[in-house]
Design an enzyme around this catalytic site. Sequence first.
Site, mmCIF file in Angstrom:
data_model
loop_
_atom_site.group_PDB
_atom_site.id
_atom_site.type_symbol
_atom_site.label_atom_id
_atom_site.label_comp_id
_atom_site.label_asym_id
_atom_site.label_seq_id
_atom_site.Cartn_x
_atom_site.Cartn_y
_atom_site.Cartn_z
ATOM 1 N N ASP A 260 0.842 -1.201 0.000
ATOM 2 C CA ASP A 260 0.000 0.000 0.000
ATOM 3 C C ASP A 260 0.875 1.248 0.000
ATOM 4 O OD1 ASP A 260 -2.934 1.170 0.869
ATOM 5 O OD2 ASP A 260 -1.290 2.298 1.791
ATOM 6 N N TYR B 264 2.834 9.955 -0.586
ATOM 7 C CA TYR B 264 3.974 9.426 0.173
ATOM 8 C C TYR B 264 5.295 9.660 -0.568
ATOM 9 C CZ TYR B 264 0.344 6.613 2.580
ATOM 10 O OH TYR B 264 -0.769 6.187 3.269
ATOM 11 N N LYS C 3 -2.906 5.941 -4.013
ATOM 12 C CA LYS C 3 -3.962 6.901 -3.678
ATOM 13 C C LYS C 3 -3.717 8.240 -4.359
ATOM 14 C CE LYS C 3 -3.720 4.855 0.919
ATOM 15 N NZ LYS C 3 -2.281 4.479 0.864
ATOM 16 N N HIS D 82 -7.649 9.760 -1.411
ATOM 17 C CA HIS D 82 -6.942 9.689 -0.133
ATOM 18 C C HIS D 82 -7.716 10.336 1.021
ATOM 19 C CE1 HIS D 82 -2.542 9.253 1.415
ATOM 20 N NE2 HIS D 82 -3.418 8.886 2.316
ATOM 21 N N LEU E 176 -1.897 -0.425 14.604
ATOM 22 C CA LEU E 176 -1.325 -0.641 15.943
ATOM 23 C C LEU E 176 -1.363 0.640 16.770
ATOM 24 C CD1 LEU E 176 1.803 -2.731 14.860
ATOM 25 C CD2 LEU E 176 -0.461 -3.577 15.544
ATOM 26 N N ILE F 57 -2.729 -2.977 7.139
ATOM 27 C CA ILE F 57 -1.498 -2.666 6.404
ATOM 28 C C ILE F 57 -0.455 -2.097 7.371
ATOM 29 C CG2 ILE F 57 -2.418 -2.403 4.070
ATOM 30 C CD1 ILE F 57 -2.717 0.630 4.686
ATOM 31 N N LYS G 124 2.975 -0.984 9.010
ATOM 32 C CA LYS G 124 4.260 -0.547 8.467
ATOM 33 C C LYS G 124 5.370 -1.017 9.386
ATOM 34 C CE LYS G 124 7.011 3.636 8.638
ATOM 35 N NZ LYS G 124 6.991 5.053 9.063
ATOM 36 N N SER G 125 6.469 -1.486 8.828
ATOM 37 C CA SER G 125 7.656 -1.791 9.613
ATOM 38 C C SER G 125 8.869 -1.817 8.701
ATOM 39 C CB SER G 125 7.537 -3.138 10.329
ATOM 40 O OG SER G 125 8.706 -3.388 11.084
ATOM 41 N N ARG H 73 10.081 -7.748 12.558
ATOM 42 C CA ARG H 73 8.695 -7.330 12.826
ATOM 43 C C ARG H 73 7.796 -7.566 11.613
ATOM 44 N NH1 ARG H 73 11.305 -3.174 15.730
ATOM 45 N NH2 ARG H 73 11.064 -1.697 14.003
ATOM 46 N N ASN I 78 4.433 -9.633 11.910
ATOM 47 C CA ASN I 78 3.160 -8.987 11.593
ATOM 48 C C ASN I 78 2.300 -9.792 10.623
ATOM 49 O OD1 ASN I 78 3.782 -6.832 13.242
ATOM 50 N ND2 ASN I 78 4.379 -5.460 11.564
#
Length: 281
Positions: free
Chosen positions: A45, A50, A75, A108, A190, A228, A230-231, A236, A240
């Site tokens: 994603d 971004y 997006k 978005h 999270l 979705i 993020k890491s 992790r 996840n």
Amino acid sequence: MTVPSITLNNGVTVPQVGLGVFQVPDDGTQANVEQALERGYRHIDTAAGYYNEDGVGAALRASGLPREELFVTTKLRNGDQGYDSALRAFEDSRRALGLDVVDLYLIHWPVPSKDLYVETWKAFEKLLADGAVRAVGVSNFLPEHLDRLVSESDVVPAVNQIEVHPTFQQLDVQAACRKHGIAVEAYSPLGRGADLEASAVESTASALGVTPAQVVLRWHVQQGTIVIPKSLSAERQAANIDVFSFELNEEQMAAVSGLDSGVAGRTGSDPATADFTQFRA
């Protein structure tokens, strides 16, 4: 790692757990996404806002994975809303990603102050009809935005990507989505890490022998939500996506659900007032 899929309202399927790349610098995105793909992720994603679509595209090409195994979301920037500008912006995103077809394209933010999201949606309907995208949806849309979009257009959004985590569940928005047959996709699932310190999460993780993050992601999964996380960490990322070998019981689900603190738990902007363009200064 085999990740179950969610079937959207137009029959397209999406892996239920994906990788988000919000705030990942473009020069680090390729390595981050390649790392995730190696660990079994097949859903990525990103967003024009971004400024890392190029890195995502480079990772997809470098992976050598068949295109049909990958699900890619991007997006539209807020400043690109409007019929013609949305079509132009989509071509920029498609070129940056190096894709002929984008799996999921989202508005978005609704930016109600500009009142362009219905006009923009007409462009999205054209992209869908032309086969440039497999599914179209929205992000950060509140019930009133969804109701208007559904009443004034021909295509019901396939997805509404919203901030959802234990301390900020937006139950009214989730209910509105499901009323219209729109899949709920959680970003910041999270709570940007803050929710992992809740005693209900920590005690459940201890009881099950898993991490707090796995508890929260499993809580999402059992509700049918797409997530979705993020890491940047390989460890992790692997944890996840490894949330399908255990389950939370009813008591554990209720304990995590009981953490909702309403708007006090919000970590992002308010969709009712957000009107930033997402253009770089």
